[in-house]
Design an enzyme around this catalytic site. Sequence first.
Site, short mmCIF file in Angstrom:
data_model
loop_
_atom_site.label_atom_id
_atom_site.label_comp_id
_atom_site.label_asym_id
_atom_site.label_seq_id
_atom_site.Cartn_x
_atom_site.Cartn_y
_atom_site.Cartn_z
N SER A 109 -6.10 4.53 0.88
CA SER A 109 -7.16 5.41 0.45
C SER A 109 -6.52 6.97 0.33
O SER A 109 -7.37 7.61 -0.45
CB SER A 109 -8.33 5.57 1.71
N CYS B 226 10.23 0.61 4.44
CA CYS B 226 10.17 -0.40 5.21
C CYS B 226 11.82 -0.94 5.45
O CYS B 226 12.17 -1.50 6.37
CB CYS B 226 9.33 -1.53 5.05
N TRP C 236 0.93 3.05 0.60
CA TRP C 236 0.87 4.27 0.18
C TRP C 236 2.39 4.57 -0.04
O TRP C 236 2.77 5.50 -1.24
CB TRP C 236 0.29 5.49 0.65
N ASN C 237 3.53 3.80 0.33
CA ASN C 237 4.70 4.60 0.30
C ASN C 237 5.43 4.13 -1.11
O ASN C 237 6.38 5.03 -1.58
CB ASN C 237 5.47 3.99 1.22
N GLU D 167 4.01 -8.49 4.43
CA GLU D 167 5.26 -8.01 4.33
C GLU D 167 5.06 -6.66 5.40
O GLU D 167 4.33 -5.71 4.86
CB GLU D 167 5.99 -7.38 3.23
N LEU D 168 5.57 -6.72 6.45
CA LEU D 168 5.11 -5.43 7.45
C LEU D 168 6.29 -4.65 7.90
O LEU D 168 6.91 -4.56 6.95
CB LEU D 168 4.55 -6.28 8.90
N LYS E 237 -6.87 -3.50 -3.03
CA LYS E 237 -7.43 -2.73 -2.24
C LYS E 237 -6.32 -1.81 -1.78
O LYS E 237 -5.41 -2.06 -0.92
CB LYS E 237 -8.28 -3.26 -0.76
N HIS E 238 -6.23 -0.63 -2.25
CA HIS E 238 -4.79 0.26 -2.13
C HIS E 238 -5.23 1.23 -1.12
O HIS E 238 -6.49 1.30 -0.45
CB HIS E 238 -4.66 1.09 -3.47
N GLU F 86 9.36 1.46 14.87
CA GLU F 86 9.82 1.87 13.64
C GLU F 86 9.49 3.42 13.54
O GLU F 86 8.48 3.88 13.50
CB GLU F 86 9.11 1.31 12.45
N SER G 138 1.05 -2.04 7.86
CA SER G 138 1.59 -2.25 9.18
C SER G 138 1.27 -3.54 10.04
O SER G 138 0.52 -4.37 9.42
CB SER G 138 0.44 -0.94 10.22
#
Length: 458
Positions: free
Chosen positions: A161, A266, A134-135, A232-233, A158-159, A363, A211
């Site tokens: 929610s 991130c 979402w960011n 990409e975490l 799949k975005h 983080e 995440s």
Amino acid sequence: MTTIATTNPATGDVEKTFDALTDEEIDRRIGRAAETFAAYRTTDLGRRAEWMNAAARILDDEAEQIGAMLTTEMGKTLKAAIGEARKCAKACRYYAAHAAEFLADRPADREAVGARDAYVRYQPLGPVLAVMPWNFPLWQVIRFAAPGLMAGNVGLLKHSSNVPQTALFLEDLFRRAGFPEGAFQTLLIGSAKVERVLRDPRVKAATLTGSEPAGRSVAAIAGDEVKPTVLELGGSDPFVVMPSADLAAAAEAAATSRCLNNGQSCISAKRFIVDRGCADEFERLFVANMRALKVGDPMDEDTDVGPLVSEQGRADVEELVADAVGKGATVLCGGERPDRPGWYYPPTVIGDVTRDMRMFHEEVFGPVASLFRVDGAEEAVELANATGFGLGSNAWTRDAGERELFARELDAGQVFVNGMTTSYPELPFGGVKRSGYGRELSAQGMHAFCNVKTVWAA
């Protein structure tokens, strides 16, 4: 059951809810993707470029409306949201312009391999599942979709929610731009349905930004199915400052980076590692800059920092700050939530952070900076690398030897020297260690979901 809804972080009000797709609808959309791919993979690159440029025009023309939607759904400032839409338009144009170059056959040394002809060809894989956060709800998707569609793949999104309107807009964007029906589809589903989609044999690969637990789950499923992935975490990026640096510029970039996207990025700098020779002055400038940032309604033009995305997100930040303070850390500014509706948290700087504090290892996804003092560049590198993450990094110095040291030794996917870490369509983006693997953007981002085919002919 997953709630798919727009909840305004500035007020906490649920503004719109959506029904999740049924299993039958999911299967129908995957089938449509596979059918579309069979024809789309052979479309002329010039046609794809026309459609991608049309998408860019829509993004530019509707940037203000798009920005308002992003701000309503996830709380970033309106000016930042409009900027995100325009950045996406730039990426669409970049891949429209460079796809032919990136996908051209690459000649090999025919004599060395004993062939009349030998080359490498890049061909699409098929439907690719994108599990997105979402960011940066537009940018994270476009940086996968633009190279993917130009390469001849089709997308299933799949975005997160909590950004369903953005997710549906993205499907509509590519349809309006002229791409064939089924070339890019949004799946309004919860996380529990991701495995079902990824295990479907018609889905050929996956990309995830999110995440670490989500990344582990998708990687495990894809590994079991022998399907390629790009992950990409998280990140806990170091920001190193040496005595030769332009301290005013460094302190300004530090505050901007830490509070970018309300502190929820991130690749924002999170750990500020400063040589003792300039630590007092940098701290003074940095704390003053953080205090000067205005927290407020993200729709207001003069707001610098809006709310965090959710009540739980703010609670997570508060827990990390409380843990550090309870173990002896010092709050240099901020540290207390404002008394107002919405999920706001102020720009905060924490000093005297030690290795026994959660903040040292985890983080912090909010506008909270941890400040460290070190003796020299070697100790700065050691502390910068003392993390499980390895996404981005910053170093500020005018010394040529130090610049080379940081570029060589910082254990991250990116090193930015005397400038704030950011992403560009022209440069590969990704991390190492627990920040993931694979690369997005640039030619590497396009090739990530291509069959790199060797052709040898006698």
